[in-house]
Design an enzyme around this catalytic site. Sequence first.
Site, PDB file in Angstrom:
ATOM      1  N   ASP A  16      -8.443  12.345   2.219  1.00 51.40           N
ATOM      2  CA  ASP A  16      -8.772  11.593   0.997  1.00 51.40           C
ATOM      3  C   ASP A  16      -9.426  10.279   1.380  1.00 51.40           C
ATOM      4  O   ASP A  16      -9.132   9.704   2.438  1.00 51.40           O
ATOM      5  CB  ASP A  16      -7.529  11.374   0.124  1.00 51.40           C
ATOM      6  CG  ASP A  16      -6.433  10.597   0.820  1.00 51.40           C
ATOM      7  OD1 ASP A  16      -6.373   9.363   0.655  1.00 51.40           O
ATOM      8  OD2 ASP A  16      -5.627  11.223   1.533  1.00 51.40           O
ATOM      9  N   GLU A  66       1.886   4.189  -7.540  1.00 50.29           N
ATOM     10  CA  GLU A  66       2.551   3.545  -6.407  1.00 50.29           C
ATOM     11  C   GLU A  66       3.185   2.207  -6.764  1.00 50.29           C
ATOM     12  O   GLU A  66       4.130   1.770  -6.098  1.00 50.29           O
ATOM     13  CB  GLU A  66       1.547   3.309  -5.267  1.00 50.29           C
ATOM     14  CG  GLU A  66       0.804   4.539  -4.808  1.00 50.29           C
ATOM     15  CD  GLU A  66      -0.227   4.217  -3.733  1.00 50.29           C
ATOM     16  OE1 GLU A  66       0.056   3.365  -2.872  1.00 50.29           O
ATOM     17  OE2 GLU A  66      -1.330   4.805  -3.774  1.00 50.29           O
TER      18      GLU A  66
END
Length: 322
Positions: A108, A200
């Site tokens: 990613d 997150e």
Amino acid sequence: MTKEPPILVVNKPRQTTTRSRKAAPARRREAAPRKGNAKRGRKKKGGERKRNFPSWAYYLMMGAVGVILLAGFYYFFIRPYAYRWKPCYGTKAYGVCLPYGYSVHGFDISHHQGRIDWEKLRGVQQAPFPVRFVFMKASEGGDFSDTAFVRNFDEARRVGFIRGAYHFYNPKTSPERQADFFIRSVKLEPGDLPPVLDIETRPADARKLRADLKKWLDRVERHYGVKPILYTSYKYKTRYLNDSLFNSYPYWIAHYYVDSVAYEGEWKFWQHTDVGTLPGIDNQVDLNVFNGTMVEMDSLRIKPVITDQTGQTDPCLLPKNP
């Protein structure tokens, strides 16, 4: 001149000179150092009392303090990343020890990786451990677009990677605004992976976070017609998303420098390191594995829909991977 009588001469007091008068204090000054000697003597005795503490005990105590400091430094700063330097008894590729038992690899990226040479990167698809898929950051919050997304998204499709896009969630911004911003930023096509919500940031209110995330997920699922993927760390999932409401979503779990994922629930992707190296990318990159085979990944990808003359729709099979 007349002479003095003898008796007066004998009995006359003796005159003292200036020198003899000044000599008396000198005797007193000579006695003064004795007090100093006494003080020095007392200090010496006191010093002897201080030295009664054994020197070996002092060094032992200092050594114990040093060991405690080193142990604390290792525990908090070295141990979490010690996996980087562990001997690789399995398969080493792309600068890291690959997790055992997974055949579908990916990575990613975002603008932090800089400009990518996709022609050079194309070759990893035919490497001994082929890299088949890539996720890339598309948006963040309600108004931030990743500057490298458009080019990377197009190039990934051109050179044959299975591609996906993710949104970095901001708990302080309206979930509807963030969902609409991602939808405007990303046009997913048949063969792409489902949209990803990257969560997150620690929330001020965990209950509100769960409610807002559900709004984002529902809005995006209605638009793309596929259930989104949730990306988070295994600790974040356990602490904030430990709700059956979210267990139906495919999970992409981040857990670095370990031999296996600590998360005990079901998951589809595992981000196992952030220090991978790939040709065509100058900076280090996150590496991932898919928890399954290529056939199982194909079932997760967005499927094209064919409309026949009767108006009915049937999902067609995905083309074989290059």
